[in-house]
Design a protein around this motif. Structure first.
Motif, short mmCIF file in Angstrom:
data_model
loop_
_atom_site.label_atom_id
_atom_site.label_comp_id
_atom_site.label_asym_id
_atom_site.label_seq_id
_atom_site.Cartn_x
_atom_site.Cartn_y
_atom_site.Cartn_z
N TYR A 169 -2.15 8.32 14.77
CA TYR A 169 -1.46 7.65 13.66
C TYR A 169 -1.24 6.17 13.97
CZ TYR A 169 2.50 5.76 11.14
OH TYR A 169 3.31 4.91 10.43
N ARG B 38 0.84 -1.21 0.00
CA ARG B 38 0.00 0.00 0.00
C ARG B 38 0.87 1.25 0.00
NH1 ARG B 38 2.03 2.48 4.62
NH2 ARG B 38 1.61 1.38 6.55
N LEU C 183 9.96 5.59 9.57
CA LEU C 183 8.87 4.94 10.31
C LEU C 183 9.28 3.57 10.85
CD1 LEU C 183 5.94 6.08 8.03
CD2 LEU C 183 6.41 6.82 10.37
N PRO D 170 -0.43 8.05 1.98
CA PRO D 170 -0.05 9.45 2.24
C PRO D 170 -1.07 10.20 3.10
CG PRO D 170 -1.03 9.26 0.07
CD PRO D 170 -0.96 7.86 0.62
N SER D 171 -0.60 11.24 3.76
CA SER D 171 -1.49 12.14 4.49
C SER D 171 -1.70 13.37 3.62
CB SER D 171 -0.84 12.57 5.81
OG SER D 171 -0.48 11.42 6.55
N1 GLU Z 1 0.73 8.70 6.47
C1 GLU Z 1 2.14 8.55 6.68
C2 GLU Z 1 2.87 9.65 5.95
O1 GLU Z 1 2.33 10.26 5.05
C3 GLU Z 1 2.68 7.22 6.24
C4 GLU Z 1 2.26 6.13 7.13
C5 GLU Z 1 2.82 4.75 6.87
O2 GLU Z 1 3.29 4.48 5.75
O3 GLU Z 1 2.78 3.95 7.77
O4 GLU Z 1 4.02 9.90 6.28
#
Ligand code: GLU
Length: 297
Positions: free
Chosen positions: A209, A18, A231, A21-22
Motif C-alpha cells: 500500500y 482523487r 490514514l 478505493p480498494s
Molecule cells: N485504498 C485505500 C482504502 O480504500 C485508500 C488509500 C488512500 O486514500 O490513500 O482505504
C-alpha cells in the motif's frame, strides 16, 4: 468554495484530488463521504478529480466490486476526469522504484512468517509499538550478507522491508502540509520512524500500500490528497518515500470518519450502510448527502 457553510481557501493552482478505493467490497457511507468531499473540493475550486483502483490484493479484489464502485460513484452523481488508474496494471513501475531503493541499499529481504514475528515480539517484553501495532523486530535486517545470499539462493517467499533508520538518516528532516477545514495550512514534521521497517513489497506482489499510493499520487499529479483520518499517520511514511524516490509532495486533508450507532467506524462488512443496499431500499443521492452531514470536522 462553500461546503455546508464553511469556506475552504485553497492557496495555489486549482487542486487535483482523487478517490482511491480498494475493490475488496462494496462502498459504504464512509466512502461516499470521502469521495464526495474530494470530488466537491476539486469541482468547487476549478480543479480535477481522479479515480484510482487500489487493487494490488489479488486474493481479495473482485471484478464485481469494481463494477459496483463505478456504479455507486455514478449514482452519487460524481464524475471523474481521465481514465481510471488500476494499480494491478502498474507492477513493472513499482518494481523499478524498488530496484532504485535496493541500489541505494535501503531495502532488505525479510523471510519471517507472521508467526516468527509474533514469537520474536513475545520474547521481548518491551517490544516497541507503532501506529499499526508492534514494530517488526528487525530479525532479517541483521542477517549477514552471506546468510542472506544463502537463503535467497533457494528462492524462499520473502517480502522487502525498508531499513527505516537508514532511510530516515538518508532523507534528513522532512515536513508535510496538512490542510484544515478552513483551508489553513500547517506544516507537520514527518515521523516515519514510528512505523519501523515497513514492508514495501509483499511476499505475493512487488509492492505494498505505502509504495503504490506514493508512486501513484505522483503519477496522477495529485496536489491535494483528501482521505480519512485513519490514514493520517501513514502520511509520514509516504512523505519519506517521496523524498527517497524524488517525487513531489501533495498537501493532505484528513477528514473525520463516520461511525455507526454504537460509535464504531463503518466497515465494508456492515451491509446496512453499503451504498448498494441503501440505494435498493429507496435512498437517493441527495439523501446520502444529508446522511453524511457536514463533511468538515
Ligand atoms: N485504498 C485505500 C482504502 O480504500 C485508500 C488509500 C488512500 O486514500 O490513500 O482505504
Amino acid at each position: 468554495m462553500n461546503l455546508h457553510n464553511k469556506t475552504l481557501h485553497w492557496p495555489g493552482a486549482p487542486p487535483i484530488t482523487r478517490f482511491a478505493p480498494s475493490p475488496t467490497g462494496g462502498l459504504h457511507l464512509g466512502h461516499a463521504f470521502s469521495a464526495i468531499l474530494s470530488h466537491d473540493t476539486a469541482r468547487a475550486l476549478g480543479g480535477r478529480f481522479l479515480l484510482r483502483l487500489e487493487d494490488i490484493d489479488g486474493g481479495r479484489c473482485r471484478p464485481e466490486f469494481v463494477t459496483g464502485i463505478l456504479e455507486d460513484l455514478r449514482w452519487l452523481g460524481l464524475s471523474w476526469d481521465g481514465p481510471v488508474l488500476r494499480q494491478s496494471e502498474r507492477m513493472a513501475l513499482y518494481r523499478k522504484h524498488l530496484d532504485h531503493l535496493t541500489d541505494e541499499g535501503l531495502l532488505y529481504p525479510c523471510f519471517c512468517t507472521r508467526k516468527d514475528i509474533q514469537e520474536e515480539i513475545a520474547r521481548s517484553p518491551s517490544a516497541p509499538q507503532g501506529p499499526d501495532g508492534p514494530l517488526y523486530p528487525g530479525t532479517c535486517r541483521t542477517l549477514t550478507q552471506k546468510d542472506r545470499a544463502t537463503r535467497l539462493a533457494t528462492s524462499p517467499p520473502h517480502c522487502l522491508r525498508l531499513d527505516m533508520a537508514k532511510a530516515v538518516k538518508r532523507a534528513g528532516p522532512l515536513t508535510w502540509t496538512c490542510l484544515d477545514d478552513d483551508g489553513k495550512e500547517t506544516d507537520i514534521q514527518a515521523r516515519p520512524e514510528t512505523f519501523g521497517d515497513v514492508v514495501l513489497a509483499r511476499k505475493d506482489c512487488p509492492t505494498s500500500y505505502h509504495l503504490a499510493v506514493t508512486i501513484d499520487d505522483a503519477s496522477q499529479g495529485i496536489t491535494l490528497v483528501v482521505r480519512g483520518e485513519d490514514l493520517r499517520e501513514a502520511t509520514h511514511v509516504h512523505r519519506l518515500l517521496q523524498a527517497l524516490l524524488h517525487l513531489p509532495t501533495p498537501s493532505y486533508r484528513h477528514h473525520r470518519l463516520l461511525v455507526n450507532d454504537s460509535g464504531k467506524r463503518l466497515a465494508k462488512r456492515d451491509r446496512a450502510t453499503t451504498l448498494a443496499s441503501l440505494r435498493e431500499s429507496g435512498e437517493t443521492p441527495q439523501g446520502i448527502r444529508r446522511r453524511i452531514g457536514p463533511p468538515l470536522t
